[in-house]
Design a protein around this motif. Structure first.
Motif, PDB file in Angstrom:
ATOM      1  N   ILE A  74       0.847  -1.194   0.000  1.00  0.00           N
ATOM      2  CA  ILE A  74       0.000   0.000   0.000  1.00  0.00           C
ATOM      3  C   ILE A  74       0.883   1.246   0.000  1.00  0.00           C
ATOM      4  CG2 ILE A  74      -1.776   1.299   1.236  1.00  0.00           C
ATOM      5  CD1 ILE A  74      -2.756  -1.336   0.060  1.00  0.00           C
ATOM      6  N   LEU A  75       0.651   2.103  -0.983  1.00  0.00           N
ATOM      7  CA  LEU A  75       1.421   3.348  -1.098  1.00  0.00           C
ATOM      8  C   LEU A  75       0.774   4.459  -0.292  1.00  0.00           C
ATOM      9  CD1 LEU A  75       1.982   3.370  -4.978  1.00  0.00           C
ATOM     10  CD2 LEU A  75       3.670   2.801  -3.222  1.00  0.00           C
ATOM     11  N   PRO A  76       1.564   5.407   0.190  1.00  0.00           N
ATOM     12  CA  PRO A  76       0.972   6.628   0.750  1.00  0.00           C
ATOM     13  C   PRO A  76       0.130   7.307  -0.336  1.00  0.00           C
ATOM     14  CG  PRO A  76       3.315   6.511   1.260  1.00  0.00           C
ATOM     15  CD  PRO A  76       3.022   5.407   0.283  1.00  0.00           C
ATOM     16  N   VAL A  77      -0.920   7.998   0.071  1.00  0.00           N
ATOM     17  CA  VAL A  77      -1.876   8.564  -0.874  1.00  0.00           C
ATOM     18  C   VAL A  77      -1.212   9.462  -1.928  1.00  0.00           C
ATOM     19  CG1 VAL A  77      -2.538  10.523   0.587  1.00  0.00           C
ATOM     20  CG2 VAL A  77      -4.162   9.627  -1.077  1.00  0.00           C
ATOM     21  N   GLU A  78      -0.234  10.275  -1.545  1.00  0.00           N
ATOM     22  CA  GLU A  78       0.399  11.182  -2.504  1.00  0.00           C
ATOM     23  C   GLU A  78       1.314  10.451  -3.492  1.00  0.00           C
ATOM     24  OE1 GLU A  78       2.008  14.675  -0.632  1.00  0.00           O
ATOM     25  OE2 GLU A  78       0.026  15.285   0.081  1.00  0.00           O
ATOM     26  N   GLN A  79       1.686   9.211  -3.196  1.00  0.00           N
ATOM     27  CA  GLN A  79       2.427   8.403  -4.167  1.00  0.00           C
ATOM     28  C   GLN A  79       1.470   7.616  -5.059  1.00  0.00           C
ATOM     29  OE1 GLN A  79       5.481   5.932  -2.459  1.00  0.00           O
ATOM     30  NE2 GLN A  79       6.338   7.627  -1.265  1.00  0.00           N
ATOM     31  N   TYR A 118      -4.580   1.010  -8.470  1.00  0.00           N
ATOM     32  CA  TYR A 118      -5.314   2.055  -7.774  1.00  0.00           C
ATOM     33  C   TYR A 118      -6.296   2.723  -8.728  1.00  0.00           C
ATOM     34  CZ  TYR A 118      -1.774   1.677  -4.141  1.00  0.00           C
ATOM     35  OH  TYR A 118      -0.951   1.201  -3.151  1.00  0.00           O
ATOM     36  N   TYR A 119      -7.338   3.316  -8.176  1.00  0.00           N
ATOM     37  CA  TYR A 119      -8.247   4.132  -8.986  1.00  0.00           C
ATOM     38  C   TYR A 119      -8.694   5.337  -8.165  1.00  0.00           C
ATOM     39  CZ  TYR A 119     -11.939   1.512  -6.503  1.00  0.00           C
ATOM     40  OH  TYR A 119     -12.736   0.928  -5.560  1.00  0.00           O
ATOM     41  N   LEU A 120      -9.074   6.382  -8.893  1.00  0.00           N
ATOM     42  CA  LEU A 120      -9.463   7.659  -8.307  1.00  0.00           C
ATOM     43  C   LEU A 120     -10.924   7.912  -8.658  1.00  0.00           C
ATOM     44  CD1 LEU A 120      -8.341  10.257  -6.914  1.00  0.00           C
ATOM     45  CD2 LEU A 120      -7.716  11.064  -9.191  1.00  0.00           C
ATOM     46  N   TYR A 121     -11.734   8.249  -7.665  1.00  0.00           N
ATOM     47  CA  TYR A 121     -13.144   8.551  -7.898  1.00  0.00           C
ATOM     48  C   TYR A 121     -13.297   9.912  -8.574  1.00  0.00           C
ATOM     49  CZ  TYR A 121     -14.544   4.824  -4.654  1.00  0.00           C
ATOM     50  OH  TYR A 121     -14.739   3.622  -4.028  1.00  0.00           O
ATOM     51  N   ARG A 122     -14.017   9.947  -9.689  1.00  0.00           N
ATOM     52  CA  ARG A 122     -14.252  11.192 -10.430  1.00  0.00           C
ATOM     53  C   ARG A 122     -15.005  12.209  -9.578  1.00  0.00           C
ATOM     54  NH1 ARG A 122     -14.694  12.364 -15.987  1.00  0.00           N
ATOM     55  NH2 ARG A 122     -15.782  14.324 -16.309  1.00  0.00           N
ATOM     56  N   ASP A 123     -16.084  11.769  -8.945  1.00  0.00           N
ATOM     57  CA  ASP A 123     -16.929  12.717  -8.215  1.00  0.00           C
ATOM     58  C   ASP A 123     -16.367  13.097  -6.848  1.00  0.00           C
ATOM     59  OD1 ASP A 123     -17.441  10.357  -6.865  1.00  0.00           O
ATOM     60  OD2 ASP A 123     -19.616  10.595  -6.874  1.00  0.00           O
ATOM     61  N   ARG A 124     -15.182  12.602  -6.516  1.00  0.00           N
ATOM     62  CA  ARG A 124     -14.547  12.966  -5.245  1.00  0.00           C
ATOM     63  C   ARG A 124     -13.362  13.913  -5.459  1.00  0.00           C
ATOM     64  NH1 ARG A 124     -16.454   9.374  -1.089  1.00  0.00           N
ATOM     65  NH2 ARG A 124     -18.493   8.794  -1.870  1.00  0.00           N
ATOM     66  N   ILE A 125     -13.258  14.465  -6.678  1.00  0.00           N
ATOM     67  CA  ILE A 125     -12.203  15.446  -6.967  1.00  0.00           C
ATOM     68  C   ILE A 125     -12.806  16.838  -6.806  1.00  0.00           C
ATOM     69  CG2 ILE A 125     -10.667  16.403  -8.723  1.00  0.00           C
ATOM     70  CD1 ILE A 125     -10.545  13.584  -9.968  1.00  0.00           C
ATOM     71  N   GLN A 126     -12.167  17.643  -5.975  1.00  0.00           N
ATOM     72  CA  GLN A 126     -12.636  19.004  -5.734  1.00  0.00           C
ATOM     73  C   GLN A 126     -11.430  19.940  -5.707  1.00  0.00           C
ATOM     74  OE1 GLN A 126     -14.419  19.584  -1.887  1.00  0.00           O
ATOM     75  NE2 GLN A 126     -15.225  21.581  -2.416  1.00  0.00           N
ATOM     76  N   VAL A 127     -11.564  21.094  -6.366  1.00  0.00           N
ATOM     77  CA  VAL A 127     -10.496  22.088  -6.382  1.00  0.00           C
ATOM     78  C   VAL A 127     -11.049  23.399  -5.837  1.00  0.00           C
ATOM     79  CG1 VAL A 127      -8.874  23.392  -7.810  1.00  0.00           C
ATOM     80  CG2 VAL A 127      -9.384  21.007  -8.370  1.00  0.00           C
ATOM     81  N   VAL A 128     -10.349  23.957  -4.860  1.00  0.00           N
ATOM     82  CA  VAL A 128     -10.720  25.249  -4.288  1.00  0.00           C
ATOM     83  C   VAL A 128      -9.588  26.220  -4.604  1.00  0.00           C
ATOM     84  CG1 VAL A 128     -11.200  26.519  -2.160  1.00  0.00           C
ATOM     85  CG2 VAL A 128     -12.067  24.178  -2.453  1.00  0.00           C
ATOM     86  N   VAL A 129      -9.943  27.349  -5.219  1.00  0.00           N
ATOM     87  CA  VAL A 129      -8.979  28.393  -5.567  1.00  0.00           C
ATOM     88  C   VAL A 129      -8.940  29.397  -4.419  1.00  0.00           C
ATOM     89  CG1 VAL A 129      -8.425  30.228  -7.207  1.00  0.00           C
ATOM     90  CG2 VAL A 129      -9.463  28.099  -8.017  1.00  0.00           C
ATOM     91  N   GLU A 130      -7.726  29.768  -4.040  1.00  0.00           N
ATOM     92  CA  GLU A 130      -7.554  30.775  -2.996  1.00  0.00           C
ATOM     93  C   GLU A 130      -6.768  31.944  -3.579  1.00  0.00           C
ATOM     94  OE1 GLU A 130      -5.539  28.599   0.019  1.00  0.00           O
ATOM     95  OE2 GLU A 130      -7.314  27.515   0.609  1.00  0.00           O
ATOM     96  N   PRO A 131      -7.138  33.162  -3.442  1.00  0.00           N
ATOM     97  CA  PRO A 131      -8.334  33.590  -2.720  1.00  0.00           C
ATOM     98  C   PRO A 131      -9.586  33.315  -3.543  1.00  0.00           C
ATOM     99  CG  PRO A 131      -7.266  35.486  -3.705  1.00  0.00           C
ATOM    100  CD  PRO A 131      -6.399  34.297  -3.996  1.00  0.00           C
ATOM    101  N   ASP A 132     -10.718  33.239  -2.864  1.00  0.00           N
ATOM    102  CA  ASP A 132     -11.958  32.913  -3.568  1.00  0.00           C
ATOM    103  C   ASP A 132     -12.456  34.065  -4.435  1.00  0.00           C
ATOM    104  OD1 ASP A 132     -12.828  34.559  -1.557  1.00  0.00           O
ATOM    105  OD2 ASP A 132     -14.190  33.101  -0.647  1.00  0.00           O
ATOM    106  N   ALA A 133     -11.779  35.213  -4.392  1.00  0.00           N
ATOM    107  CA  ALA A 133     -12.142  36.341  -5.260  1.00  0.00           C
ATOM    108  C   ALA A 133     -11.791  36.054  -6.721  1.00  0.00           C
ATOM    109  CB  ALA A 133     -11.443  37.613  -4.796  1.00  0.00           C
TER     110      ALA A 133
END
Length: 170
Positions: free
Chosen positions: A13-18, A42-57
């Motif tokens: 099992i790899l660490p998540v970032e690897q 491994y696989y990545l869930y499509r609907d579990r990807i979220q990106v937040v831009v900072e600052p939110d302006a």
């Protein structure tokens, strides 16, 4: 040990970032490209990807993701997932010229599908994406149109204005 700690103690099992290596670049000031290299098994869930831009302006369109595959998940039912790689494009609509880099918070969730089968809890990674320098002397237009299209629109507006001014309202 927690389930996550037990999973990391497993030799396979790899660490998540690897397991889900993220790279982010800005080819232009109004576009961020995100690429995940997903480890074998491994696989990545499509609907579990979220990106937040900072600052939110800094406004942006919803994240556009590459094509994914259907998978019958034993707990979640039919889901969309990525194997091997995933690409995302974040189109920015307002980036002040003074902005030199863009902090992002990216949250993902994925699983290891071989024995031992485990799913990682949601994982958030913070990163800063350097932006290219703004182009000097170029005005930014939201809807660029050609000179001929502009002339055509002006002609139509003049015709419409003429017809409206010759019409009486009683």
């Amino acid at each position: 040990l927690t389930l996550t700690e037990q999973a990391y103690a497993e030799p396979d099992i790899l660490p998540v970032e690897q397991a889900f290596q993220l790279e982010a670049t800005a080819p232009t000031r109004d576009q961020i490209e995100l690429t995940w290299r997903i480890a074998d098994g491994y696989y990545l869930y499509r609907d579990r990807i979220q990106v937040v831009v900072e600052p939110d302006a800094i406004e942006h369109a919803p994240l556009e993701l590459s094509a994914s595959e259907s998978k019958q998940d034993e707990f979640l039912g039919n889901v969309q997932v990525f194997y091997q790689s995933a690409q995302g494009t974040l189109r920015l609509t307002t980036v002040p010229d003074s902005t030199q880099s863009l902090p992002l918070r990216v949250t993902i969730q994925g699983c290891h599908e071989k024995i031992p089968k485990i799913c990682y809890p949601p994982h958030t990674q913070s990163l800063v994406v350097p932006l290219p320098e703004p182009s000097p002397g170029i005005e930014r237009a939201s809807f660029p149109i050609s000179n001929s299209a502009h002339s055509n629109l002006v002609d139509k507006a003049n015709v419409l204005g003429s017809s409206l001014s010759s019409t009486s309202i009683e």
